[in-house]
Each structure stands twice: as structure tokens, then as C-alpha cells.
Design a protein around this motif. Structure first.
Motif, PDB file in Angstrom:
ATOM      1  N   ALA A  60      26.890 -21.694  -4.780  1.00  0.00           N
ATOM      2  CA  ALA A  60      27.429 -20.331  -4.869  1.00  0.00           C
ATOM      3  C   ALA A  60      27.781 -19.967  -6.308  1.00  0.00           C
ATOM      4  O   ALA A  60      27.527 -18.843  -6.765  1.00  0.00           O
ATOM      5  CB  ALA A  60      28.653 -20.190  -3.971  1.00  0.00           C
ATOM      6  N   ALA A  61      28.360 -20.914  -7.047  1.00  0.00           N
ATOM      7  CA  ALA A  61      28.714 -20.640  -8.437  1.00  0.00           C
ATOM      8  C   ALA A  61      27.467 -20.466  -9.293  1.00  0.00           C
ATOM      9  O   ALA A  61      27.431 -19.615 -10.188  1.00  0.00           O
ATOM     10  CB  ALA A  61      29.568 -21.781  -8.989  1.00  0.00           C
ATOM     11  N   VAL A  62      26.451 -21.256  -9.028  1.00  0.00           N
ATOM     12  CA  VAL A  62      25.193 -21.107  -9.765  1.00  0.00           C
ATOM     13  C   VAL A  62      24.550 -19.765  -9.432  1.00  0.00           C
ATOM     14  O   VAL A  62      24.086 -19.036 -10.313  1.00  0.00           O
ATOM     15  CB  VAL A  62      24.229 -22.273  -9.442  1.00  0.00           C
ATOM     16  N   ALA A  63      24.532 -19.416  -8.149  1.00  0.00           N
ATOM     17  CA  ALA A  63      23.919 -18.155  -7.720  1.00  0.00           C
ATOM     18  C   ALA A  63      24.609 -16.953  -8.340  1.00  0.00           C
ATOM     19  O   ALA A  63      23.968 -15.926  -8.623  1.00  0.00           O
ATOM     20  CB  ALA A  63      23.951 -18.050  -6.198  1.00  0.00           C
ATOM     21  N   ALA A  64      25.916 -17.058  -8.562  1.00  0.00           N
ATOM     22  CA  ALA A  64      26.670 -15.941  -9.146  1.00  0.00           C
ATOM     23  C   ALA A  64      26.217 -15.642 -10.568  1.00  0.00           C
ATOM     24  O   ALA A  64      26.484 -14.556 -11.089  1.00  0.00           O
ATOM     25  CB  ALA A  64      28.163 -16.245  -9.121  1.00  0.00           C
ATOM     26  N   ARG A  65      25.520 -16.576 -11.195  1.00  0.00           N
ATOM     27  CA  ARG A  65      25.074 -16.381 -12.564  1.00  0.00           C
ATOM     28  C   ARG A  65      23.615 -15.920 -12.643  1.00  0.00           C
ATOM     29  O   ARG A  65      23.068 -15.769 -13.736  1.00  0.00           O
ATOM     30  CB  ARG A  65      25.272 -17.680 -13.343  1.00  0.00           C
ATOM     31  N   VAL A  66      22.993 -15.731 -11.515  1.00  0.00           N
ATOM     32  CA  VAL A  66      21.621 -15.216 -11.495  1.00  0.00           C
ATOM     33  C   VAL A  66      21.650 -13.729 -11.820  1.00  0.00           C
ATOM     34  O   VAL A  66      22.438 -12.969 -11.248  1.00  0.00           O
ATOM     35  CB  VAL A  66      20.972 -15.453 -10.116  1.00  0.00           C
ATOM     36  N   ARG A  67      20.795 -13.306 -12.725  1.00  0.00           N
ATOM     37  CA  ARG A  67      20.737 -11.907 -13.124  1.00  0.00           C
ATOM     38  C   ARG A  67      19.429 -11.232 -12.712  1.00  0.00           C
ATOM     39  O   ARG A  67      19.390 -10.017 -12.570  1.00  0.00           O
ATOM     40  CB  ARG A  67      20.906 -11.791 -14.648  1.00  0.00           C
ATOM     41  N   ASN A  68      18.386 -11.996 -12.531  1.00  0.00           N
ATOM     42  CA  ASN A  68      17.074 -11.408 -12.234  1.00  0.00           C
ATOM     43  C   ASN A  68      16.442 -12.074 -11.014  1.00  0.00           C
ATOM     44  O   ASN A  68      15.945 -13.206 -11.099  1.00  0.00           O
ATOM     45  CB  ASN A  68      16.133 -11.563 -13.439  1.00  0.00           C
ATOM     46  N   ALA A  69      16.474 -11.372  -9.895  1.00  0.00           N
ATOM     47  CA  ALA A  69      15.824 -11.844  -8.667  1.00  0.00           C
ATOM     48  C   ALA A  69      15.801 -10.698  -7.676  1.00  0.00           C
ATOM     49  O   ALA A  69      16.706  -9.855  -7.669  1.00  0.00           O
ATOM     50  CB  ALA A  69      16.565 -13.041  -8.070  1.00  0.00           C
ATOM     51  N   GLY A  70      14.774 -10.659  -6.845  1.00  0.00           N
ATOM     52  CA  GLY A  70      14.738  -9.646  -5.797  1.00  0.00           C
ATOM     53  C   GLY A  70      15.812  -9.898  -4.765  1.00  0.00           C
ATOM     54  O   GLY A  70      16.525  -8.995  -4.329  1.00  0.00           O
ATOM     55  N   ALA A  71      15.932 -11.160  -4.350  1.00  0.00           N
ATOM     56  CA  ALA A  71      16.986 -11.591  -3.430  1.00  0.00           C
ATOM     57  C   ALA A  71      17.284 -13.052  -3.722  1.00  0.00           C
ATOM     58  O   ALA A  71      16.394 -13.820  -4.082  1.00  0.00           O
ATOM     59  CB  ALA A  71      16.556 -11.412  -1.977  1.00  0.00           C
ATOM     60  N   VAL A  72      18.564 -13.437  -3.571  1.00  0.00           N
ATOM     61  CA  VAL A  72      18.994 -14.805  -3.844  1.00  0.00           C
ATOM     62  C   VAL A  72      19.466 -15.446  -2.538  1.00  0.00           C
ATOM     63  O   VAL A  72      20.255 -14.853  -1.798  1.00  0.00           O
ATOM     64  CB  VAL A  72      20.131 -14.832  -4.883  1.00  0.00           C
ATOM     65  N   PHE A  73      18.996 -16.656  -2.274  1.00  0.00           N
ATOM     66  CA  PHE A  73      19.324 -17.387  -1.061  1.00  0.00           C
ATOM     67  C   PHE A  73      20.108 -18.631  -1.457  1.00  0.00           C
ATOM     68  O   PHE A  73      19.611 -19.486  -2.186  1.00  0.00           O
ATOM     69  CB  PHE A  73      18.046 -17.751  -0.299  1.00  0.00           C
ATOM     70  N   VAL A  74      21.352 -18.714  -0.987  1.00  0.00           N
ATOM     71  CA  VAL A  74      22.315 -19.666  -1.531  1.00  0.00           C
ATOM     72  C   VAL A  74      22.507 -20.851  -0.588  1.00  0.00           C
ATOM     73  O   VAL A  74      22.902 -20.681   0.571  1.00  0.00           O
ATOM     74  CB  VAL A  74      23.674 -18.980  -1.772  1.00  0.00           C
ATOM     75  N   GLY A  75      22.228 -22.039  -1.111  1.00  0.00           N
ATOM     76  CA  GLY A  75      22.508 -23.264  -0.374  1.00  0.00           C
ATOM     77  C   GLY A  75      21.405 -23.677   0.593  1.00  0.00           C
ATOM     78  O   GLY A  75      20.412 -22.976   0.769  1.00  0.00           O
ATOM     79  N   PRO A  76      21.594 -24.819   1.249  1.00  0.00           N
ATOM     80  CA  PRO A  76      20.538 -25.399   2.081  1.00  0.00           C
ATOM     81  C   PRO A  76      20.296 -24.682   3.403  1.00  0.00           C
ATOM     82  O   PRO A  76      19.274 -24.904   4.055  1.00  0.00           O
ATOM     83  CB  PRO A  76      21.030 -26.826   2.328  1.00  0.00           C
ATOM     84  N   TRP A  77      21.205 -23.805   3.802  1.00  0.00           N
ATOM     85  CA  TRP A  77      21.080 -23.176   5.125  1.00  0.00           C
ATOM     86  C   TRP A  77      20.713 -21.697   5.039  1.00  0.00           C
ATOM     87  O   TRP A  77      20.897 -20.945   5.997  1.00  0.00           O
ATOM     88  CB  TRP A  77      22.383 -23.368   5.913  1.00  0.00           C
TER      89      TRP A  77
END
Length: 439
Positions: free
Chosen positions: A341-358
Motif C-alpha cells: 500500500a505504501a509503495v502503491a501510494a507513490r505511483v504517479r503514472n498508471a491507468g489503474a493500480v492493483f495493490v497486494g496479492p489479493w
């Protein structure tokens, strides 16, 4: 099967090294231009001839009878119906919250600017029907348009010889579930031209639309580019893509399965793993052929994973991996790292972000509630996926009293004179007997 790109120790811009599918929309323009012009001038006659040439179907009518739409729903597998209904329910929950409300700003006493959000009047929704069947794309296009308040919706999808020249029954059934009964059996560039210029007469007539949305092949993308301006478009969607940022905590079985899930769309689909773990990379390389051999579309997947658009990218750290995925700007980005979740919060460029193994991309394709019509080809660095906003237009409504205009009139006249546009200043002077209060 899949190539490796080693960016460890590199400080260069990663965009020059990352795999990407080639999609020459510009070259396709000249091939779709005569098709679109033919539809513009000959309407249904052209649509019938072009459809027979490209789809092998001779249409009696470009519009799908309402009875066929209703029948498709009646005959739909109950399990598929239940899944579509749940997909629709979740999509409505998410997209309903996206609707903007009008807002009025009081700039000065007696002077206001209101931003009104007005839906596009008529929209044409394109649903592809090539290597796979996409009733989920009906949901993803129709739901945000309905939540935006679009009054007139038309869906088109390529005719299928196996179904008597109609679009696939599951697509028709999805239209029925959503209350859309204006459906056309037209695909390709000719479908975009039909929406742009209109075609036919009477009850079968397709009236021109204001906006066309929905993914398609390179010919659909080229027609969108050609006709942009005649119609509004959502995007020129290219081949689908997935990027996965993962570290040693990721399960290689999950990672390989997720790469394969997108590769099965199309031989040009892109599947990219970015990792700082050589052990994970090697484990995924072992998993890919094992899982691919067990799938129905193994040939298509093998071509995709072995193409120049796919690869495993080795980096020094998750930090560098973030730089790489932000540069890549993937349509779908999975984060399978420690503290995802902390890594995903730093994503700036993506159509959609899917967080974690589930949260695999497959969930977003069907039932997360999010929209799966997303920017491809790196466009996520400047564009968004389909949403309620895609179907709304912001209109500024300006309302000033005489005194409020008088208070700012001198500034308006000064700026008009500075730009050598005296008529602009005169439009203000005329309201005050040609005299303006001095600033």
C-alpha cells in the motif's frame, strides 16, 4: 520464452529500454480513410458491403432487433447473468460517487461564476468482438454514461457468423440487463464512421453521436484519430498491457498467472515484470511455460510473452522499480511488494493500480467496481481511464450585476487595449455611455 532487461546500476532514462508494443496507427489512417468516406456518403449501403467484405456477414439490417436483445437475456446462462448483475452493481457503486455537482463561486459582490456539469447528449459505445467476447466492456462503457446522465446511448459490436450475423449473445444480454436496446451489428472503422455521420432511415436509423468510447483494434483506433473533431473520443486504445512491480515477498505462481492473464488477450499484449529479486525472476521464468502449456490460448500467450513488448526487468531496488513503472505508465499496474500500500501510494503514472496479492488485474476486469477501459501505450502519464467525467462537460455560467461590471470595467478595457482588441473594450464602454470608471 520471455526476455530479460537488466537495468541494475543504470541511471539512464528507462523509457529507452522498456519493452513496448508497436502500434502504427498513422499507417492505418490511409486504409480507414476510404472506408469512413464511403460510410459518410453511402450510409447503410456502404456498411452492408464493408461488413460482408471484412466480417463475412451479409446484413439485412444494421440494427439488432429488440426481440433479439431480449431473447439473448432470456437464454443467458444463469451463472453468467448473476456475475454480470454483480459486476453492474459494483460498477454503479463506484461510478455513482464520481458524479460532480455544480458549484457557484462568489467572485465579488454581485459577480458569480457557476461551473455546471452537463452530460453529453448522445454517445456511441464500441464493444470489440475479435479474439474474445467482452460483455464486461458493455458494463464498463454503459454504467458511467448512465451515471453521468447521458440521455441517448447506442452500442455497436461486430456481427458474428456463428450467431446469424448478430453480435455475440452475451453482449446483447448485457445490453438488455442495462436497459440499452439501441444496438448495431457493425464493427471496425466503419462502426466509428456510422456513429460520426449517422446512417439509415426510419426505425433502423443510427443518428450521429457526440462522443464515441470503447476499446477496439488498430482500425478502430485509426478511425477514432481520423474522425476526432467530428466526434469526441475517449482514447485511441492500443494492445492491453500489465506491469508488475514485485520483490522477493511475491509468489511467483501468482506473478506468472497474472502476466499470462493479460497475454491471453492478444499476441500484441504486453506483460512486464519489474523486480529487484533475481530469485523471483528465475522462478517466474520457470512458471510461465508450465502455466502457459495448461491454458486454452497457449499459442497466443506464447507469442505475447515472447514478443518485444514483454519482458522481465531487473532493478537494484523497489525504489528504482518505482521509477521504472512510473516511466512505463502501464495500463494495469500490480504492486506485489512488502508494504504494497505504501509503495502503491507513490505511483504517479498508471491507468489503474492493483495493490497486494489479493487484487489481481482480473478482479478489475470484471468485479472490483473500477473501470477497465484504461489508457495504454504510456498514455497513463497524461490520460485517465473511462469514468463518469468522460461523459460530462463543464460549462462556466457568468452572472454579474451592473455595479459588479462597473467595478472591474477599467481593468477589462486596459487589458483589451494592451492586446490591441479595442472592440473588446468598446463592448464594456457601450454599457456605461462610453465612459468607464478609472481604475
Amino acid at each position: 520464452m520471455i526476455s530479460r532487461i537488466d537495468l541494475r546500476g543504470s541511471t539512464d532514462d528507462p523509457r529507452g529500454f522498456l519493452p513496448r508494443a508497436e502500434l502504427d496507427v498513422e499507417a492505418a489512417l490511409e486504409k480507414v480513410r476510404p472506408i469512413c468516406e464511403d460510410v459518410r456518403h453511402r450510409g447503410v449501403e456502404a456498411l452492408v458491403e464493408i461488413t460482408e467484405r471484412f466480417d463475412g456477414v451479409r446484413l439485412d439490417d444494421i440494427r439488432v432487433p429488440k426481440e433479439a436483445v431480449d431473447t439473448a437475456l432470456k437464454e443467458l446462462d444463469p451463472k453468467v447473468r448473476a456475475a454480470l448483475e454483480e459486476s453492474i452493481r459494483r460498477a454503479r457503486l463506484v461510478h455513482h460517487e464520481q458524479r460532480r455537482t455544480d458549484h457557484t463561486t462568489r467572485v465579488v459582490p454581485g459577480g458569480t461564476v457557476t461551473e455546471r456539469w452537463v452530460p453529453v447528449e448522445r454517445v456511441g459505445l464500441y464493444v470489440p468482438g475479435g479474439l474474445a467476447v467482452y460483455p464486461s466492456s458493455v458494463v464498463m462503457n454503459v454504467v458511467p454514461a448512465q451515471e453521468a446522465g447521458v440521455a441517448s446511448l447506442a452500442v455497436t459490436s461486430p456481427p458474428q457468423r456463428a450467431f446469424g450475423g448478430l453480435p455475440h449473445p452475451s453482449i446483447l444480454a448485457a445490453c438488455a440487463l442495462l436497459g440499452v436496446d439501441e444496438v448495431y451489428a457493425v464493427g471496425g472503422a466503419q462502426a466509428v464512421a456510422m456513429f460520426a455521420y449517422g446512417a439509415g432511415e426510419g426505425d433502423s436509423r443510427c443518428r450521429p453521436v457526440n462522443l464515441v468510447t470503447g476499446p477496439g483494434n488498430i482500425w478502430v483506433a485509426a478511425a477514432k484519430r481520423l474522425l476526432k473533431g467530428v466526434i469526441g473520443i475517449d482514447a485511441e486504445a492500443g494492445p492491453t498491457e500489465i506491469a508488475i512491480l514485485a520483490d522477493a515477498t511475491a509468489d511467483p505462481v501468482h506473478v506468472a498467472a497474472d502476466l499470462i492473464s493479460q497475454a491471453e488477450h492478444d499476441p500484441l499484449a504486453a506483460a512486464v515484470l519489474v523486480t529487484d529479486s533475481v530469485e523471483l525472476a528465475e522462478a517466474v521464468e520457470r512458471e510461465l511455460p508450465r502455466q502457459t502449456a495448461a491454458t486454452r490460448h497457449s499459442e497466443r500467450i506464447t507469442v505475447s510473452l515472447g514478443g518485444r513488448q514483454s519482458g522481465i526487468v531487473l532493478v537494484d531496488s523497489v525504489e528504482q522499480g518505482l521509477d521504472v513503472v512510473n516511466a512505463y505508465a502501464a495500463e494495469h499496474l500490480e504492486i506485489q511488494t512488502a508494504d504494497a500500500a505504501a509503495v502503491a501510494a507513490r505511483v504517479r503514472n498508471a491507468g489503474a493500480v492493483f495493490v497486494g496479492p489479493w487484487a489481481p488485474v482480473s478482479l478489475g476486469d470484471y468485479a472490483a467496481g473500477s473501470n477497465h477501459v484504461l489508457p495504454t501505450g504510456g498514455c497513463a502519464c497524461h490520460s485517465s481511464g473511462l469514468s463518469v467525467q468522460s461523459f460530462l462537460r463543464g460549462i462556466h455560467v457568468v452572472e454579474y450585476t451592473r455595479q459588479a461590471l462597473a467595478d472591474v470595467a477599467a481593468h477589462v478595457v486596459t487589458l483589451a487595449d494592451a492586446e490591441d482588441l479595442p472592440g473588446h473594450g468598446d463592448a464594456v464602454r457601450a454599457r456605461f455611455d462610453w465612459t468607464v470608471p478609472q481604475a
